[in-house]
Design a protein around this motif. Structure first.
Motif, short mmCIF file in Angstrom:
data_model
loop_
_atom_site.label_atom_id
_atom_site.label_comp_id
_atom_site.label_asym_id
_atom_site.label_seq_id
_atom_site.Cartn_x
_atom_site.Cartn_y
_atom_site.Cartn_z
N HIS A 38 0.86 -1.18 0.00
CA HIS A 38 0.00 0.00 0.00
C HIS A 38 0.90 1.23 0.00
O HIS A 38 1.72 1.40 0.91
N ASN A 39 0.79 2.05 -1.04
CA ASN A 39 1.60 3.27 -1.15
C ASN A 39 3.10 3.02 -0.99
O ASN A 39 3.80 3.76 -0.30
N GLY A 40 3.60 1.94 -1.60
CA GLY A 40 5.02 1.66 -1.61
C GLY A 40 5.59 1.07 -0.33
O GLY A 40 6.81 0.91 -0.20
N LYS A 41 4.73 0.71 0.61
CA LYS A 41 5.17 0.09 1.87
C LYS A 41 4.38 -1.19 2.11
O LYS A 41 3.30 -1.37 1.56
N ILE A 42 4.95 -2.05 2.96
CA ILE A 42 4.23 -3.26 3.31
C ILE A 42 3.38 -2.98 4.54
O ILE A 42 3.88 -2.64 5.61
N TYR A 43 2.07 -3.11 4.35
CA TYR A 43 1.12 -3.03 5.45
C TYR A 43 0.95 -4.46 5.97
O TYR A 43 0.96 -5.41 5.18
N PHE A 44 0.78 -4.61 7.26
CA PHE A 44 0.51 -5.94 7.79
C PHE A 44 -0.34 -5.84 9.04
O PHE A 44 -0.40 -4.80 9.70
N ASN A 45 -0.97 -6.95 9.34
CA ASN A 45 -1.72 -7.08 10.58
C ASN A 45 -1.71 -8.55 10.95
O ASN A 45 -1.86 -9.41 10.08
N LYS A 46 -1.54 -8.82 12.23
CA LYS A 46 -1.52 -10.19 12.74
C LYS A 46 -2.38 -10.23 14.00
O LYS A 46 -2.35 -9.29 14.80
N VAL A 47 -3.14 -11.32 14.16
CA VAL A 47 -3.99 -11.48 15.33
C VAL A 47 -3.88 -12.91 15.86
O VAL A 47 -3.60 -13.83 15.11
N VAL A 48 -4.13 -13.06 17.15
CA VAL A 48 -4.33 -14.38 17.74
C VAL A 48 -5.84 -14.58 17.73
O VAL A 48 -6.59 -13.72 18.21
N GLY A 49 -6.27 -15.67 17.16
CA GLY A 49 -7.70 -15.94 17.06
C GLY A 49 -8.12 -16.19 15.63
O GLY A 49 -7.30 -16.48 14.76
N LYS A 50 -9.39 -16.03 15.40
CA LYS A 50 -10.01 -16.35 14.12
C LYS A 50 -9.80 -15.27 13.06
O LYS A 50 -9.50 -14.13 13.36
N VAL A 51 -10.02 -15.66 11.81
CA VAL A 51 -9.88 -14.76 10.67
C VAL A 51 -10.84 -13.58 10.80
O VAL A 51 -10.53 -12.46 10.39
N GLU A 52 -11.99 -13.80 11.39
CA GLU A 52 -12.98 -12.73 11.59
C GLU A 52 -12.36 -11.55 12.35
O GLU A 52 -12.63 -10.38 12.04
N LEU A 53 -11.50 -11.82 13.31
CA LEU A 53 -10.81 -10.77 14.06
C LEU A 53 -9.83 -10.01 13.15
O LEU A 53 -9.74 -8.79 13.20
N LEU A 54 -9.11 -10.75 12.32
CA LEU A 54 -8.21 -10.13 11.35
C LEU A 54 -8.99 -9.24 10.38
O LEU A 54 -8.57 -8.13 10.08
N GLU A 55 -10.12 -9.73 9.93
CA GLU A 55 -10.95 -8.95 9.00
C GLU A 55 -11.41 -7.64 9.64
O GLU A 55 -11.37 -6.58 9.00
N LYS A 56 -11.82 -7.67 10.89
CA LYS A 56 -12.24 -6.45 11.59
C LYS A 56 -11.09 -5.44 11.67
O LYS A 56 -11.28 -4.25 11.42
N GLU A 57 -9.91 -5.93 12.00
CA GLU A 57 -8.73 -5.05 12.08
C GLU A 57 -8.41 -4.44 10.71
O GLU A 57 -8.11 -3.26 10.60
N TYR A 58 -8.47 -5.27 9.68
CA TYR A 58 -8.19 -4.80 8.32
C TYR A 58 -9.22 -3.75 7.89
O TYR A 58 -8.87 -2.70 7.36
N ASP A 59 -10.49 -4.04 8.12
CA ASP A 59 -11.55 -3.10 7.74
C ASP A 59 -11.41 -1.76 8.43
O ASP A 59 -11.71 -0.71 7.85
N LEU A 60 -10.94 -1.76 9.68
CA LEU A 60 -10.75 -0.51 10.41
C LEU A 60 -9.71 0.39 9.74
O LEU A 60 -9.78 1.61 9.85
N GLN A 61 -8.74 -0.21 9.05
CA GLN A 61 -7.70 0.56 8.39
C GLN A 61 -8.23 1.30 7.16
O GLN A 61 -7.69 2.33 6.78
N GLY A 62 -9.25 0.75 6.51
CA GLY A 62 -9.85 1.39 5.35
C GLY A 62 -8.91 1.56 4.17
O GLY A 62 -8.97 2.56 3.46
#
Length: 187
Positions: A38-62
């Motif tokens: 994203h914009n020439g950098k690596i964006y990342f997110n990692k969570v302990v738990g289910k994919v649904e939690l990762l999806e919520k975190e990702y969606d918050l970033q917009g």
């Protein structure tokens, strides 16, 4: 085994990768993560738990990623923590990798790389792969030759990585072979 999903194309690769992980989640994973450009950098997110939690975190970033790689983990090396969740990175966060399989000789590999100055942040065997790949790239190997050298030297089942230096490509390696996929591609 872990689940890996990647996408490069004309749509939001982050959303597609997370949707792909949801389809792999039936196996009882303990953590999940995503990395993408994203914009020439690596964006990342990692969570302990289910994919649904990762999806919520990702969606918050917009944001929209392209390409993106994602991973669900069933811990084999290191406890289920955010630090041990995939993706793992080189020291400059310009290379992100997700891996499925076990690196049986990762302790020896880790010691070799520490002796060269590598700093490890997780308890996983996967981090040894990204550090070795990075070491070959630092020595001047082309991306393809660095991947082949990594595959040939260490037993690996499959890994997928993205890099800032090749922003429109997803790289895939599996026992004895390395490939690069261009836009568009589902993995």
């Amino acid at each position: 085994m872990c689940g890996i999903f990647g996408y490069i194309g004309h749509r939001n690769a982050g959303k597609i990768a997370i949707d792909g992980l949801k389809k792999l989640e039936y196996r009882g994973y303990d953590s999940a993560g995503i990395a993408g450009l994203h914009n020439g950098k690596i964006y990342f997110n990692k969570v302990v738990g289910k994919v649904e939690l990762l999806e919520k975190e990702y969606d918050l970033q917009g944001i929209s990623l392209n390409p993106a790689i994602a991973h669900t983990r069933w811990a084999t090396h290191g406890k289920p923590t955010v630090i041990n969740a995939h993706p793992h990175f080189d020291s400059t966060h310009s290379l992100a990798i997700v891996h499925n399989g076990i690196i049986e000789n990762y302790r020896d590999l880790k010691q070799e790389l520490i002796a060269k100055g590598a700093v490890f942040t997780s308890d996983t065997d996967t981090e040894a792969v990204v550090r070795l790949l990075s070491d070959y790239l630092d020595q001047g190997y082309s991306p393809q030759k660095a991947m082949m050298a990594t595959v040939e030297t260490r037993p690996i089942w499959v890994w997928v990585h993205i890099s800032i230096s090749n922003p429109r490509k997803i790289h895939l390696a599996r026992n004895g072979e390395a490939r690069r996929y261009d836009d568009p591609f589902w993995l």
